[in-house]
Motif scaffolding. Structure first.
Motif, PDB file in Angstrom:
ATOM      1  N   LYS A 613       2.102   9.116  -3.474  1.00 16.50           N
ATOM      2  CA  LYS A 613       3.347   9.487  -2.796  1.00 16.50           C
ATOM      3  C   LYS A 613       4.343   8.357  -2.971  1.00 16.50           C
ATOM      4  CE  LYS A 613       5.154  11.071   1.699  1.00 16.50           C
ATOM      5  NZ  LYS A 613       6.157  10.021   1.958  1.00 16.50           N
ATOM      6  N   GLN A 614       5.583   8.722  -3.236  1.00 19.73           N
ATOM      7  CA  GLN A 614       6.621   7.715  -3.432  1.00 19.73           C
ATOM      8  C   GLN A 614       7.226   7.339  -2.079  1.00 19.73           C
ATOM      9  OE1 GLN A 614       9.969   8.844  -5.884  1.00 19.73           O
ATOM     10  NE2 GLN A 614      10.134   6.798  -6.739  1.00 19.73           N
ATOM     11  N   SER A 615       7.316   6.040  -1.835  1.00 22.45           N
ATOM     12  CA  SER A 615       7.864   5.553  -0.578  1.00 22.45           C
ATOM     13  C   SER A 615       9.385   5.574  -0.631  1.00 22.45           C
ATOM     14  CB  SER A 615       7.364   4.129  -0.301  1.00 22.45           C
ATOM     15  OG  SER A 615       7.883   3.233  -1.266  1.00 22.45           O
ATOM     16  N   VAL A 623      -2.169   7.597  -1.227  1.00 24.66           N
ATOM     17  CA  VAL A 623      -2.290   8.038   0.166  1.00 24.66           C
ATOM     18  C   VAL A 623      -3.572   8.821   0.413  1.00 24.66           C
ATOM     19  CG1 VAL A 623       0.203   8.054   0.512  1.00 24.66           C
ATOM     20  CG2 VAL A 623      -0.920  10.114  -0.332  1.00 24.66           C
ATOM     21  N   LEU A 624      -4.293   9.168  -0.652  1.00 22.73           N
ATOM     22  CA  LEU A 624      -5.487   9.987  -0.458  1.00 22.73           C
ATOM     23  C   LEU A 624      -6.349   9.901  -1.701  1.00 22.73           C
ATOM     24  CD1 LEU A 624      -7.094  12.249   1.050  1.00 22.73           C
ATOM     25  CD2 LEU A 624      -5.670  13.891  -0.141  1.00 22.73           C
ATOM     26  N   GLN A 625      -7.665   9.759  -1.524  1.00 18.83           N
ATOM     27  CA  GLN A 625      -8.622   9.899  -2.614  1.00 18.83           C
ATOM     28  C   GLN A 625      -9.365  11.205  -2.413  1.00 18.83           C
ATOM     29  OE1 GLN A 625     -10.933   6.483  -3.691  1.00 18.83           O
ATOM     30  NE2 GLN A 625     -12.603   7.691  -4.527  1.00 18.83           N
ATOM     31  N   SER A 632      -8.713  12.572  10.250  1.00 22.14           N
ATOM     32  CA  SER A 632      -7.577  11.985  10.954  1.00 22.14           C
ATOM     33  C   SER A 632      -6.436  11.592  10.036  1.00 22.14           C
ATOM     34  CB  SER A 632      -8.049  10.751  11.734  1.00 22.14           C
ATOM     35  OG  SER A 632      -8.628   9.798  10.850  1.00 22.14           O
ATOM     36  N   ASP A 633      -6.652  11.637   8.715  1.00 21.84           N
ATOM     37  CA  ASP A 633      -5.597  11.255   7.776  1.00 21.84           C
ATOM     38  C   ASP A 633      -4.456  12.264   7.824  1.00 21.84           C
ATOM     39  OD1 ASP A 633      -7.851  10.010   5.184  1.00 21.84           O
ATOM     40  OD2 ASP A 633      -7.060   9.080   6.994  1.00 21.84           O
ATOM     41  N   PRO A 634      -3.226  11.801   7.536  1.00 21.97           N
ATOM     42  CA  PRO A 634      -2.088  12.752   7.533  1.00 21.97           C
ATOM     43  C   PRO A 634      -2.064  13.646   6.304  1.00 21.97           C
ATOM     44  CG  PRO A 634      -1.354  10.542   6.974  1.00 21.97           C
ATOM     45  CD  PRO A 634      -2.797  10.411   7.360  1.00 21.97           C
ATOM     46  N   TYR A 635      -2.989  13.430   5.349  1.00 21.90           N
ATOM     47  CA  TYR A 635      -3.017  14.228   4.132  1.00 21.90           C
ATOM     48  C   TYR A 635      -4.442  14.746   3.901  1.00 21.90           C
ATOM     49  CZ  TYR A 635       1.197  11.442   3.440  1.00 21.90           C
ATOM     50  OH  TYR A 635       2.388  10.818   3.607  1.00 21.90           O
ATOM     51  N   TYR A 636      -4.536  15.915   3.293  1.00 22.56           N
ATOM     52  CA  TYR A 636      -5.829  16.489   2.953  1.00 22.56           C
ATOM     53  C   TYR A 636      -5.642  17.346   1.705  1.00 22.56           C
ATOM     54  CZ  TYR A 636     -10.545  18.252   3.789  1.00 22.56           C
ATOM     55  OH  TYR A 636     -11.868  18.543   3.674  1.00 22.56           O
ATOM     56  N   ARG A 645      -4.265  22.028  -3.501  1.00 25.59           N
ATOM     57  CA  ARG A 645      -3.470  22.390  -2.333  1.00 25.59           C
ATOM     58  C   ARG A 645      -3.517  21.220  -1.357  1.00 25.59           C
ATOM     59  NH1 ARG A 645      -2.462  27.580  -3.638  1.00 25.59           N
ATOM     60  NH2 ARG A 645      -4.117  28.679  -4.770  1.00 25.59           N
ATOM     61  N   ILE A 646      -2.359  20.724  -1.025  1.00 31.15           N
ATOM     62  CA  ILE A 646      -2.239  19.500  -0.236  1.00 31.15           C
ATOM     63  C   ILE A 646      -1.740  19.863   1.156  1.00 31.15           C
ATOM     64  CG2 ILE A 646      -1.115  17.249  -0.078  1.00 31.15           C
ATOM     65  CD1 ILE A 646      -0.762  17.485  -3.175  1.00 31.15           C
ATOM     66  N   PHE A 647      -2.519  19.516   2.167  1.00 25.54           N
ATOM     67  CA  PHE A 647      -2.082  19.626   3.559  1.00 25.54           C
ATOM     68  C   PHE A 647      -1.369  18.322   3.920  1.00 25.54           C
ATOM     69  CE2 PHE A 647      -4.415  23.412   5.057  1.00 25.54           C
ATOM     70  CZ  PHE A 647      -5.313  23.572   4.013  1.00 25.54           C
ATOM     71  N   THR A 648      -0.149  18.413   4.375  1.00 30.16           N
ATOM     72  CA  THR A 648       0.602  17.213   4.721  1.00 30.16           C
ATOM     73  C   THR A 648       1.547  17.504   5.871  1.00 30.16           C
ATOM     74  OG1 THR A 648       2.197  15.582   3.932  1.00 30.16           O
ATOM     75  CG2 THR A 648       2.274  17.749   2.910  1.00 30.16           C
ATOM     76  N   GLU A 649       1.685  16.532   6.752  1.00 26.41           N
ATOM     77  CA  GLU A 649       2.666  16.599   7.837  1.00 26.41           C
ATOM     78  C   GLU A 649       3.886  15.736   7.538  1.00 26.41           C
ATOM     79  OE1 GLU A 649      -0.748  17.174  11.298  1.00 26.41           O
ATOM     80  OE2 GLU A 649       0.883  15.768  11.612  1.00 26.41           O
ATOM     81  N   GLN A 650       3.929  15.168   6.327  1.00 24.45           N
ATOM     82  CA  GLN A 650       5.061  14.342   5.913  1.00 24.45           C
ATOM     83  C   GLN A 650       5.532  14.812   4.548  1.00 24.45           C
ATOM     84  OE1 GLN A 650       3.834  10.235   6.015  1.00 24.45           O
ATOM     85  NE2 GLN A 650       3.085  10.362   8.123  1.00 24.45           N
TER      86      GLN A 650
END
Length: 911
Positions: A613-615, A623-625, A632-636, A645-650
């Motif tokens: 992810k670009q800051s 941000v994720l392996q 609990s991670d913000p990404y899945y 398929r990426i679950f993200t709240e950001q």
């Protein structure tokens, strides 16, 4: 004369003033009164007549006081002109004997001044403690009337020992905000608070990094290494000084990687070797228990060192004719091979001479060494011959240049001049005139590898039966209008204005200003979906992901690789498109699902895949392996055969990067063949694209070829390209030589391994230029061979004339908002969630639903959500956007054994 007025005064005790009968002249009497049957006051000094009509006023009024421990306090009152002055405490007169009265005369006015003082003990206050505050008031009389002073409150001062809240020790990162709480002990008067750091008082005015709030908390705005220490909260008032327990604050520094050093020299001086680069955990160095850097400090990469080539002599030329000096000459060149890469030059002579005669020259010495007058015409003929040869060479050079320019003009300018389309293809058997030239016909071949292998199915060269016609008209008949148009649909408002607005922001400088690969829409708590047609990229915004009362304008775009530079190192390769969704920073109450294609093979054990992810600063962060996600991670990430398929709240800019764990790891390449739609000349070019097997790249190539006037002439085929550091070779075979010939001078063309593995060139291709010997030739039968050099075989592609019906175009709307964006109606969705979210002792809950939908790998992720069923249905919606079948989902509900399976029969009116 003395008059006893006891009965009269007793009757008027409730009246604030003491009234005497007017018939009794006040200066001639002295009187006594008992307001509480105890107090007696006498008037002995009458006021002068000039001041007899003045009311008393107070020069000193009693103030609030605190009783500290058992020490009594003194209240003082002074008034002028006054004939009498007394204290009243809590509504009762203080006994006359408890007053200390002083009488003086003001020298300036001549008025009498009276001062009275009383002492208040702790016992007096404690008698009414808890009922009301203890207060005293001074009352002064004159002949005209009375005056009352302000009330003075007497309180018992104290400060309890125990703090209501004490500061707690903390470990904080550098530059982090620190909050130390302190609630001082109860006390009267209220305690003042100060903070100590290592027993020294903190002064916020001297150091603005410290701030003490109104409720006595200490804030360190940005923690510094110097802020490490012991902090103590001190409360004090007039009674005592209390100290809290000390709170230890430790400011730690997490380690950071330094920049990579340059790659070392290849370990091998000839052939395959390794090179490495290093970095250290010194930017910054971890301090005070900070975490060390994660990742590798050393990276290795395979390299191939070009072997030195020693020069070798060619064969001697034939002896020259015998010259006038009776000598013949012959020569040779150091060209077999030419010395290169530090190789040795040829040793020995490159020119030899010998006597032309078997004996001494029969001519005189003079004739052999000088020119006679008779030899003049022969020299002229020699010079004329040299000039003629020079003219012939010049003419030949002009012809070669004209032929080259004609050939170059025959190709489309975009294909011929684009370095992206031609860089790195190496034909075999051509000696370059300039090493830096990268043209297809002049690049030095890679001759260090002699083995070959294949990927995919093997076809025999003798199976070619298909032919296609090449006429002076279209190669393929035009398709119906709009049948293969690749577009994103019309936006509800001006798309150019929307893109300009986004691109004006600093974070979105790399957003494209066109709308070909961008979708956007306006959404509320009902959610919706954004789709970029024909790219495999979509964004699902579930219901309740946007807080109620909020409305967001959200965009989704596929970045072109020339717009975004993604840093890759070692064996890393880009496996997906670079996708941006935003705007970043919007608040989401549950994760959205970003879907995009990837091109890795079906063996995840051969890869380490990371989501980047670009800051805001523009740097790319892991941000994720994949496979090691924490609930609990913000990404899945849900990784499927061809889609992630990426679950993200950001929201932000994402890309999937893979690092191969072995040379068995492979990425899928899609091979596409294009040819001109019209053939009006003898030359005929076939372009072969080797690109990542993702829909967005296919869409881009199709759009590019449409502009170039090309047509797809075969069905795309997939090739597994291994991380073996071997190049990709392409060759063409089995053409009818009576009618066609290839203008490629080499046996094959070659695409370097790193050009494909890095993925930096999206439209990577090479061109085969053919020539038909006659305009009447309309049929071509040939075979294209594509293989990776590994020595196992070859993978063939057969050229044929096929319609484009196999291309499935996505004509769905780019933006859908509200219930129309989902397969499952909103009410049905709520009923399913309420039915399955509650745990069931027999397992007939959301866990069984995940198992039936083959999502049991993600149970931990679902379990940490407020509504696990809702997240499962979100994923089902993302997977079945085009092929969703509610009957199948109803069947799964029936298998679970829920009566709610019948809810799928709800009418549209209910939904």
């Amino acid at each position: 004369m003395r008059v006893d007025l006891k009965l009269f005064v007793t009757f008027w005790t409730s009246v604030p003033y003491l009234y005497l009968p007017t018939s009794i002249p006040l200066p001639f009497f002295s009187f006594s009164f008992v307001p509480d049957s105890q107090h007696v006051a006498t008037v002995t000094n009458p006021l002068p007549a000039a001041f007899s009509d003045l009311l008393p006023h107070f020069l000193v009024e009693p103030d609030d006081v605190y009783i500290v421990k058992n020490k009594p306090v003194t209240l003082t009152c002074r008034s002028t002109p006054a004939t009498q002055i007394y204290f009243k405490c809590n509504g009762e007169w203080v006994h006359q004997d408890d007053h200390l009265i002083e009488r003086t005369v003001d020298p300036a006015t001549g008025l009498p001044v009276m001062q009275v003082m009383i002492d208040i003990s702790r016992q007096q206050v404690e008698k009414i403690f808890g009922l009301e505050d203890y207060w005293c008031q001074c009352v002064a009389w004159s002949t005209t009337g009375t005056q009352k002073s302000q009330k003075a409150y007497v309180r018992i001062a104290y400060l309890r020992k125990n703090f209501e809240e004490e500061p707690l020790g903390k470990e904080v990162a550098l530059d982090q905000e620190v909050l130390l709480r302190c609630h001082p002990p109860e006390g009267v008067p209220t305690a003042e608070v100060e903070w100590l750091k290592n027993e020294e008082v903190i002064d916020p005015s001297a150091d603005p990094n410290y701030h003490v709030t109104a409720d006595h908390n200490l804030i360190i705005k940005q923690a510094r290494l110097a802020d490490t220490g012991n902090y103590t909260c001190v409360a004090k008032n007039i009674v005592a000084r209390r100290r809290s327990s000390s709170a230890s604050v430790t400011v730690y520094v997490n380690g950071g990687w330094s920049t990579w050093t340059g790659w070392s020299a290849c370990s091998a001086t000839c052939g395959r070797g390794w090179q490495k680069r290093t970095r250290s955990c010194t930017n910054p160095t971890p301090l005070n228990g900070g975490t060390s850097c994660e990742g590798q400090s050393v990276q290795k990469s395979a390299c191939t060192a070009t072997c030195p080539v020693d020069g070798g002599w060619s064969e001697w030329s034939k002896w020259s004719a015998c010259g006038a000096d009776c000598t013949a000459w012959r020569s040779r060149e150091c060209t077999q091979p030419v010395p290169g890469t530090g190789g040795k030059d040829c040793q020995g002579l490159d020119l030899q001479s010998q006597n032309c005669t078997s004996e001494l020259c029969p001519q005189s010495k003079f004739s052999c060494l000088s020119v006679s007058p008779a030899s003049g015409p022969e020299d002229v003929a020699l010079y004329v011959g040299i000039v003629a040869v020079a003219l012939c060479l010049l003419l030949l050079l002009i012809v070669v240049v004209l032929v080259y320019r004609r050939k170059k003009e025959g190709l489309d300018a975009d294909v011929a001049d684009s370095s992206i389309l031609t860089t790195g293809f190496q034909p075999v058997g051509i000696k370059p005139t300039k090493p830096e030239n990268s043209h297809l016909l002049t690049i030095q071949p890679d001759l260090t590898t002699t083995t070959s292998s294949y990927q995919g199915s093997l076809r025999s060269r003798h199976e070619i039966t298909g032919k296609f016609s090449v006429t002076n008209g279209p190669l393929l008949d035009p398709l119906p209008n709009g049948s293969h148009t690749l577009h994103n649909g019309k936006l509800p408002s001006d798309p150019a204005e929307f893109m300009n607005r986004l691109s004006a922001q600093s974070y979105f400088k790399t957003l494209p200003r066109d709308t070909a690969n961008t979708s956007y829409g306006t959404f509320n708590f009902l959610g919706g979906r954004l789709t970029i047609p024909n790219t495999g990229v979509s964004l699902l915004i579930p219901p309740e992901a946007i807080p109620r009362g909020k409305i967001y304008e959200i965009y989704l775009t596929v970045q072109r690789k020339e717009d975004v530079r993604l840093p890759l190192a070692g064996c890393q390769t880009l496996l997906s498109p670079v996708v941006s969704c935003g705007p970043p920073g919007v608040m989401l109450t549950r994760p959205v699902i970003l879907s995009m294609d990837h091109c890795s093979d079906a063996s995840p054990e051969n890869w380490t895949m990371r989501l980047k992810k670009q800051s805001y600063e523009g740097t790319w962060e892991d941000v994720l392996q994949v496979g090691e996600e924490l609930p609990s991670d913000p990404y899945y990430c849900q990784l499927e055969a061809e889609t992630c398929r990426i679950f993200t709240e950001q929201l932000g800019r994402f890309a999937l990067v893979g690092e191969s764990l072995s040379m068995v790891a492979a990425k899928r390449l899609k091979l596409l063949l294009f040819a001109p739609a019209y053939c009006t000349t003898l030359e005929y070019s076939i372009r072969v694209y080797c690109m990542d097997d993702t829909q967005d790249v296919l869409k881009e190539v199709m759009q590019m070829e449409k502009q170039l006037g090309g047509r797809l002439i075969d069905e795309p085929q997939v090739l597994l390209f291994k991380d073996s550091y071997h190049n990709l070779r392409l060759s063409i075979h089995d053409m009818p030589r009576a009618h066609w010939r290839s203008k490629l001078l080499a046996a094959y063309q070659e695409i370097p391994f790193y050009h494909i593995w890095s993925g930096s060139q999206r439209s990577l291709h090479c061109t085969f230029t053919l020539e038909r010997l006659s305009l009447s030739t309309c049929e071509l039968t040939c075979q294209l061979c594509v293989w990776q050099v590994e020595g196992e075989g070859q993978s063939f592609i057969t050229l044929s004339c096929l319609p484009l019906d196999f291309l499935v175009l996505d004509n769905s709307a780019p933006a859908l908002a509200g219930p129309s964006a989902f397969q499952i109606p909103y009410l049905i969705r709520q009923k399913i969630c309420s039915s399955l979210d509650a745990p069931c002792p027999h397992g007939a809950d959301w866990r069984l639903l995940a198992q039936r939908l083959k999502l049991e790998r993600h149970l931990n992720f679902f379990a940490c959500k407020a509504s696990p069923t809702s997240v499962i249905l979100d994923l089902w919606e993302a997977q079945h956007f085009h092929s969703g079948n509610l009957n199948q989902l109803a069947a799964v509900m029936a298998e679970i054994g829920k009566q709610e399976a019948m809810i799928f029969l709800v009418t549209d009116g209910e939904c």
